[in-house]
Design an enzyme around this catalytic site. Structure first.
Site, short mmCIF file in Angstrom:
data_model
loop_
_atom_site.label_atom_id
_atom_site.label_comp_id
_atom_site.label_asym_id
_atom_site.label_seq_id
_atom_site.Cartn_x
_atom_site.Cartn_y
_atom_site.Cartn_z
CG ASP A 87 6.07 68.71 17.33
OD1 ASP A 87 5.44 69.60 16.73
OD2 ASP A 87 6.79 67.88 16.75
CE LYS A 136 3.44 68.63 9.65
NZ LYS A 136 3.57 67.78 8.47
CD1 TRP A 139 6.21 63.36 12.99
CD2 TRP A 139 8.27 64.10 12.59
NE1 TRP A 139 6.39 63.42 11.62
CE2 TRP A 139 7.63 63.87 11.35
CE3 TRP A 139 9.59 64.58 12.60
CZ2 TRP A 139 8.27 64.09 10.13
CZ3 TRP A 139 10.22 64.80 11.38
CH2 TRP A 139 9.56 64.56 10.17
#
Length: 362
Positions: free
Chosen positions: A173, A197, A104
């Site tokens: 992030d 999540k 990511w």
């Protein structure tokens, strides 16, 4: 007849707290005597606005967001933030600094490279992302706009244990570990997190930003990609993902009822310890991907001796009600994602299964 719930270890969208699902079910057809579902309410209605604002304030309280910061509810997931961050903050002549700790962060860098100048200041790519690289010896560019990190790496199972003190604005992030442990928000210039999540269902992305950043945003950005648009309109410039924000508000209430973020961290440490113990005491049958000092409390990654055993393990696990244990293709093996809503009992059941499987196949 009571339905048996799966042991949900999906990486995302992932487990939601059962009390949250039950409350949403109860309120689904008639939200607060409106005669409508919350999905049917106008986003300009006072009933929805109360949900929206309560979610924003509750998130601020739970995370200890200081004055001078704002919370935005956006769409497009963390993937859109990979572009929005540099579009808004990587102004001409400045450099975006990136720390590579997994797939990511690589994707975030790739998008920033389309916008402006970038540099990689630290990376653990050479070790297939088994650890979090230190930033002690980084030579920061004088014209650095920000440094971007990914706080938890779902694919590789690594996590920043302590957030760095950096001489430039820190951007993170936090999609896969926000709300899982206390941290000092004031260390960061901007935080973003897809909800699917730890915060709620997919569809809403939380952005926490320091308000002085708004002054450096260049004019001429597309309206919807300008943080100022959403800050000025309380994230109501266009129709927001109202049901996802409603679910987020219920999850935040649930976290409060559990004792807050500190209580979440304690539970998450217990859950992770159960699984890492099964790995560490397996005599090498289960091999962890992450180095001990960088192990994630959210994603436990491990491999078995060979591919055949891995297939057998996953097949047996599925038969016993364990869902989402397959590892990402870049790591292989297995991954148990144990976000806030995954109960300790699920981790204990998985550890018991792991120990039994090892005894039979080692």
């Amino acid at each position: 007849m009571t339905m048996k719930r799966a042991y949900n270890f999906n990486a995302g969208p992932s487990a939601l707290p059962l009390p949250v699902l039950e409350r949403a079910q109860k309120e689904l057809l008639n939200f607060q005597n409106t005669g409508m579902s919350v999905m049917e309410l106008s986003h300009r209605s006072k009933e929805y606005e109360a949900v929206h604002n309560a979610a924003k304030e509750r998130l601020k309280q739970l995370l200890g967001v200081p004055d001078g910061y704002d919370v935005l509810f956006l769409q497009g997931g963390a993937s859109l933030q990979f572009s929005m961050v540099p579009m808004n903050l990587l102004t001409e002549g400045k450099i975006g600094c990136y720390v590579l700790t997994g797939a990511w962060s690589e994707k975030a860098l790739k998008e920033a490279q389309k916008i402006g100048l970038t540099t990689v200041v630290a990376s653990s790519k050479e070790a297939n992302y088994t650890y979090i690289p230190p930033l002690d010896d980084v030579k920061w560019p004088k014209n650095a706009a920000y440094v971007h990190i990914t706080s938890n790496n779902t694919i590789f199972g690594t996590q920043w244990k302590e957030f760095p003190d950096t001489p430039v604005d820190l951007v993170a992030d936090m999609s896969s570990d926000i709300l899982s442990r206390p941290f000092d928000v004031s260390k960061f210039a901007l935080i973003y997190a897809g909800a699917q999540k730890n915060l709620g269902p997919s569809g809403v992305t939380v952005v926490i930003l320091r308000n002085d950043l708004l002054e450096r945003i260049p004019d001429g950005l597309p309206t919807m990609l300008d943080y100022r648009t959403h800050q000025k309109s309380n994230s109501l410039y266009n129709t927001p993902p109202t049901f996802a924000i409603y679910m987020l508000s219920l999850v935040l209430e649930w976290v409060e009822e559990q004792g807050g973020v500190a209580a979440m961290e304690e539970r998450n440490r217990q859950k992770a310890a159960v699984l890492y113990e099964a790995i560490d005491e397996s005599g090498g049958f289960y091999k962890p991907h992450a180095e001990k000092g960088s192990r994630s409390l959210m994603n436990v990654t491990f491999t078995l001796p060979n591919e055949e055993l891995t297939k057998t393990f996953l097949a047996e696990a599925k038969e016993r009600g364990f869902v989402g244990l397959g590892g990402h293709r870049s790591v292989g093996g297995c991954r148990a994602s144990i976000y806030n809503a995954v109960p300790l009992e699920a981790c204990e059941a998985l550890a018991s299964f792991m120990n039994d499987f090892r005894r039979r196949f080692a």
